[in-house]
Every structure is written in C-alpha cells, then in structure tokens.
Write an enzyme that holds these catalytic residues in place. Sequence first.
Site, PDB file in Angstrom:
ATOM      1  N   LEU A 153      -5.473 -12.218  -9.391  1.00 13.30           N
ATOM      2  CA  LEU A 153      -5.957 -12.192 -10.779  1.00 13.30           C
ATOM      3  C   LEU A 153      -7.267 -12.981 -10.885  1.00 13.30           C
ATOM      4  O   LEU A 153      -7.378 -13.944 -11.626  1.00 13.30           O
ATOM      5  CB  LEU A 153      -4.887 -12.756 -11.712  1.00 13.30           C
ATOM      6  CG  LEU A 153      -5.026 -12.421 -13.202  1.00 13.30           C
ATOM      7  CD1 LEU A 153      -4.980 -10.925 -13.430  1.00 13.30           C
ATOM      8  CD2 LEU A 153      -3.940 -13.107 -14.011  1.00 13.30           C
ATOM      9  N   GLY A 154      -8.257 -12.542 -10.107  1.00 13.49           N
ATOM     10  CA  GLY A 154      -9.589 -13.136 -10.162  1.00 13.49           C
ATOM     11  C   GLY A 154     -10.467 -12.343 -11.106  1.00 13.49           C
ATOM     12  O   GLY A 154      -9.981 -11.718 -12.054  1.00 13.49           O
TER      13      GLY A 154
ATOM     14  N   ARG B 149      -9.000  -4.559  -0.035  1.00 12.57           N
ATOM     15  CA  ARG B 149      -9.246  -4.467   1.403  1.00 12.57           C
ATOM     16  C   ARG B 149      -7.997  -3.915   2.073  1.00 12.57           C
ATOM     17  O   ARG B 149      -6.874  -4.320   1.747  1.00 12.57           O
ATOM     18  CB  ARG B 149      -9.592  -5.835   2.000  1.00 12.57           C
ATOM     19  CG  ARG B 149     -10.945  -6.378   1.576  1.00 12.57           C
ATOM     20  CD  ARG B 149     -12.086  -5.556   2.162  1.00 12.57           C
ATOM     21  NE  ARG B 149     -13.402  -6.053   1.782  1.00 12.57           N
ATOM     22  CZ  ARG B 149     -14.092  -5.659   0.734  1.00 12.57           C
ATOM     23  NH1 ARG B 149     -13.578  -4.753  -0.088  1.00 12.57           N
ATOM     24  NH2 ARG B 149     -15.292  -6.141   0.481  1.00 12.57           N
TER      25      ARG B 149
ATOM     26  N   GLU C 219     -11.927   2.332   8.825  1.00 13.57           N
ATOM     27  CA  GLU C 219     -12.793   3.172   7.994  1.00 13.57           C
ATOM     28  C   GLU C 219     -13.999   3.633   8.812  1.00 13.57           C
ATOM     29  O   GLU C 219     -14.589   2.820   9.517  1.00 13.57           O
ATOM     30  CB  GLU C 219     -13.256   2.396   6.757  1.00 13.57           C
ATOM     31  CG  GLU C 219     -12.127   2.006   5.839  1.00 13.57           C
ATOM     32  CD  GLU C 219     -12.579   1.204   4.618  1.00 13.57           C
ATOM     33  OE1 GLU C 219     -13.807   1.041   4.419  1.00 13.57           O
ATOM     34  OE2 GLU C 219     -11.710   0.735   3.875  1.00 13.57           O
TER      35      GLU C 219
ATOM     36  N   HIS D  72     -13.585   4.635   0.153  1.00 12.10           N
ATOM     37  CA  HIS D  72     -14.148   3.309  -0.141  1.00 12.10           C
ATOM     38  C   HIS D  72     -15.338   3.438  -1.106  1.00 12.10           C
ATOM     39  O   HIS D  72     -16.458   3.018  -0.797  1.00 12.10           O
ATOM     40  CB  HIS D  72     -14.563   2.589   1.138  1.00 12.10           C
ATOM     41  CG  HIS D  72     -14.619   1.093   0.957  1.00 12.10           C
ATOM     42  ND1 HIS D  72     -14.321   0.211   1.975  1.00 12.10           N
ATOM     43  CD2 HIS D  72     -14.927   0.327  -0.118  1.00 12.10           C
ATOM     44  CE1 HIS D  72     -14.471  -1.039   1.542  1.00 12.10           C
ATOM     45  NE2 HIS D  72     -14.824  -0.981   0.267  1.00 12.10           N
TER      46      HIS D  72
END
Length: 199
Positions: free
Chosen positions: A43-44, A126, A155, A174
């Site tokens: 929760l940033g 990520r 990826e 992405h």
Amino acid sequence: LAIGLAIAVMRRIPANDAAVRRGEWTTPSTPVLHGKTLGIVGLGQVGRQVARIASVFGMRVLGWSPRLSDAAAKEAGAERRDLDDLLAESDVVSIHASLTPASRGLLNARRLALMKPTAYLINTARGPILDERALIAALGERRLAGAGLDVFDQEPLPPGHPLTKLQNVVLQPHIGYPTDDGYRRFSEAASRVLLDWMD
C-alpha cells in the site's frame, strides 16, 4: 492497469471478444467489482492510487505492507490486515509491492492456497514477487478463479509458456509503465536534469 486487468479477467472481456469474432454470441454471467473486497499487497504510492479507484467501484479495500500502520491504512481508505488474512478475505488481490530480497516469492504456494477459489489475482508490480509455478498450478486446478498479469519471471514470456495455455488468465506484455502520462513525466524529469546540469 490493475483495475483494467481485474475487469478484463472477471468479465472475460478478451474471451468474449474472441467469441464474437468467431461468430458466437454467448452471454455468460460474470462477477463485477462492486461490493467485492480488494486486497492490496503493497500500500505505497501506486497501491494508494488503486485503493482510491477501487472505492469509486464500491469496493471494500484491505491493505498490507511490511511496516503499514492502522492509521496509514485508514488514510489510504483501507483496513490494515496481516498478509495471510488479507489473502483469505479478498475477492481480488492486487500486487503493488517493490521487489526486494524479502518480497521475492512472497506469494508462494502456501499463501496462494489461502485465497478463495472464487478469487482473482492481479500482478502489475514484478513477476518474482509471485511464485509463478504455484500460480499456474492453482489456476490450472481452478483453485483460483483467474489472474491478470503484466509481469513475469522471464520477459518476454517464452512461446508456449504454460500461462499462455490457460483460459482463466489475461496476459499483457509489461505495459504498466509506457503510457502517455508516464513518458511525459519521464521527458520532463530528463529535461530538468539537463537544464540543471547546464545551469
């Protein structure tokens, strides 16, 4: 993007689009975000923005971060939960944590097993935060309803990867960062650095 992926996988938008293009016209009953519980892992700054958007959909929001306080969660419009409790209570889990040694493999097989079989997992943070093999097994065995993924362990995602064979997952290459707003902010920041250097 996180909210968009949740809607896409829950409402089966890509599958329904493909069906219409094949000449099929089915109307499956699908879940909506309204009234559901969203669990935000991390929760940033980004997680707080997702919490704000979720509130517009009438969702109850739970939050977890390693050092999150009750007061900080409340300020973000969420209820703080321990990670295991957040996973067990949520209808949609969205990952917004940073990749660190502590968060690598954070959502492992044991933690994924805590989620409801009707729950959806969204990862736009990520890939390695999530145990990809455990997720593939959970999705394949329908122990999770579905997933929306923008990030992966490797990826680009290799051709024939097991995730590409699953019908209950929406995959993106992405694309979380390359947006008109993102590139505008990148260019403005680069310009400021160059001007500062010249000054």
